[in-house]
Write a protein that holds these residues in place. Structure first.
Motif, short mmCIF file in Angstrom:
data_model
loop_
_atom_site.label_atom_id
_atom_site.label_comp_id
_atom_site.label_asym_id
_atom_site.label_seq_id
_atom_site.Cartn_x
_atom_site.Cartn_y
_atom_site.Cartn_z
N ASP A 86 0.59 -1.28 0.14
CA ASP A 86 0.14 0.02 0.31
C ASP A 86 0.81 1.22 0.07
O ASP A 86 0.24 2.41 0.15
N TRP A 88 2.71 4.12 -1.27
CA TRP A 88 2.56 5.29 -2.53
C TRP A 88 3.43 5.14 -3.70
O TRP A 88 3.24 5.00 -4.80
N ARG A 163 -6.41 0.32 -5.56
CA ARG A 163 -5.81 1.17 -4.42
C ARG A 163 -4.69 2.23 -4.82
O ARG A 163 -4.90 3.25 -4.16
N ARG A 166 -7.36 5.17 -5.39
CA ARG A 166 -7.72 5.50 -4.05
C ARG A 166 -6.77 6.66 -3.38
O ARG A 166 -7.26 7.57 -2.90
N GLN A 167 -5.44 6.32 -3.55
CA GLN A 167 -4.67 7.02 -3.11
C GLN A 167 -4.42 8.30 -3.73
O GLN A 167 -3.99 9.40 -3.56
N ALA A 169 -6.56 9.97 -5.67
CA ALA A 169 -7.61 10.84 -5.51
C ALA A 169 -7.56 11.72 -4.08
O ALA A 169 -7.94 12.78 -3.98
N ASP A 170 -6.54 11.22 -3.13
CA ASP A 170 -6.31 11.92 -1.96
C ASP A 170 -4.83 12.87 -2.01
O ASP A 170 -4.81 13.57 -0.99
N ARG A 171 -4.49 12.94 -3.12
CA ARG A 171 -3.11 13.68 -3.28
C ARG A 171 -3.45 14.92 -4.30
O ARG A 171 -4.32 14.75 -5.08
#
Length: 421
Positions: A86, A88, A163, A166-167, A169-171
């Motif tokens: 997981d 990045w 995965r 998902r990450q 989108a948060d960056r």
């Protein structure tokens, strides 16, 4: 019904039982793939449609540097249970490299364009595509056909993408590009289409793994029993007699026969280590693999090929690399497994099989001749492995057969067709 797979025989073979279920239900069936797949398709009694030029995927994977330190694809472990799975940096690197070093070779431009042209001429109602063969989704969308992925193993690449997105989108904007969407977007634009996630995910998924091993990614899924098909097969005379002592299968799988030499390891030392055991070892070795063995121990029967669906029911254990076909055939017949996984998707399946008690796993770096010997003895002598393997067999048999699934797929096809002009 149009089935499509890039030209890797081991990936195509898992599609054959469903293709024949469709055919015997009265549907027209075609199987499209690069020219190198044609012989396997016609040997299965199906109608082949050669499209494009043959791929050079294995060479591209061997030459890829995944970790920036010379790590090739087959050494990358995609098991989501790994602590770094997981991270990045891992997700960004792997998702960035997949299109360039993997998907674009399995789905070369000439193959995609020929497949789209064929679909526009033949007008399939449903396209069923092998999960690496994204060309199938492109062709389906070009004609408004329903389309679904048919998995032969764990859905690890889609899990990896999920995965990553998902990450991402948060960056902050610009943290990374979605290389797969960028590549597919260009391909789709060439055919007058735009990218959406169904081009990667399918409108639904057909999954042949038993429930305890299957990955639940929240995708619309149709469970289907795995039915072994090993290609053209002849049962040899020696296999028509009951074994005189405990029989064990040692196999590298079809992928190693297709040029993946990294799957082999030191065969000479491995066979010597089990040469004095009171068991019969059936080792499936082609000519190139046999040439690596200087001397066969007396308890080893080396055969070029034997259909696993005929051999494994006579075996008390199987030792292998956890290739999809070998694993699934062992599971459906309830055979305990000794697994030393190699290739990026095998470690997940190996781990889960060990967790349900049906396998002993020896990590690739720990597979010594002595470890093979000790592992085989443990799997054969400890009845808990056989008990767990039988539970996995019964679980596998509880899923609907390909014939049972056909009406479900017919209904989904009618619900998803767009009938483009």
């Amino acid at each position: 019904m149009l089935f499509t797979s890039f030209a890797m025989e081991s990936h195509f073979l898992s599609m054959v039982p469903l293709a024949w279920a469709m055919r015997t239900a009265g549907h027209e069936v075609r199987v499209a793939g690069q020219p190198a797949l044609t012989r396997a398709v016609t040997a299965a009694g199906l109608t082949a449609v050669p499209v494009g030029e043959d791929h050079r995927l294995l060479a591209a994977m061997e030459g890829a540097d995944v970790g920036g330190d010379g790590t090739p694809w087959h050494s990358v472990d995609l098991d989501p249970a790994r602590p770094e799975a997981d991270s990045w940096e891992f997700l960004k690197t792997v998702n960035g490299l997949l299109p360039e070093t993997f998907y674009t070779h399995a789905n070369n431009d000439s193959m995609i364009d020929d497949l789209v042209a064929f679909a526009r001429w033949w007008r399939p109602d449903l396209v069923i595509w092998e999960p690496f063969t994204l060309a199938g989704a492109v062709a389906a969308r070009a004609v408004g056909a329903a389309h679904a992925r048919l998995l032969w193993g764990a859905d690890l690449l889609l899990d990896l993408r999920t995965r990553f997105l998902r990450q991402l989108a948060d960056r902050p904007p610009g943290a990374a590009s979605d290389a797969l969407a960028d590549w597919l977007g260009g391909v789709l634009d060439r055919h007058g289409l735009s990218f959406d996630e169904t081009t990667v995910r399918g409108q639904w998924t057909i999954d042949t793994l038993p429930a305890s091993i299957r990955m639940d990614l929240g995708e619309p899924t149709v469970a289907m029993r795995y039915v072994p098909y090993n290609g053209t097969a002849v049962v040899p005379a020696w296999l028509r007699e009951p074994p005189e002592r405990t029989r064990v299968c040692l196999t590298m799988g079809l992928t190693a026969r297709s040029g993946a030499d990294y799957l082999l390891g030191s065969l000479d030392g491995m066979l010597d280590a089990v040469g004095d055991l009171d068991v019969e070892i059936v080792a499936t070795l082609n000519a190139a693999q046999r040439a690596q063995v200087s001397r066969l121990p007396g308890n080893v029967r080396a055969v070029d090929f034997v259909p696993l669906h005929a051999l494994l029911p006579t075996c008390s254990a199987v030792a292998h690399r956890c290739g999809a076909g070998g694993w699934s055939t062992a599971a459906i017949y309830g055979v305990p497994q000794l697994i030393s996984p190699m290739v990026f998707e095998n470690s997940y399946r190996a781990r889960r099989t060990a967790e349900v008690g049906a396998a002993l796993v020896i990590p690739q770096g720990e597979l010594t001749p002595q470890a093979l010997r000790d592992g085989l003895l443990r799997v054969i002598e400890d009845p808990r492995f056989a008990d767990a393997a039988d539970r996995l067999r019964r679980e596998s048999l509880s899923d609907p057969t390909p014939n049972d699934v056909v009406p479900v797929l017919e209904k989904l096809t009618l619900e998803h067709q767009e009938y483009l002009s």
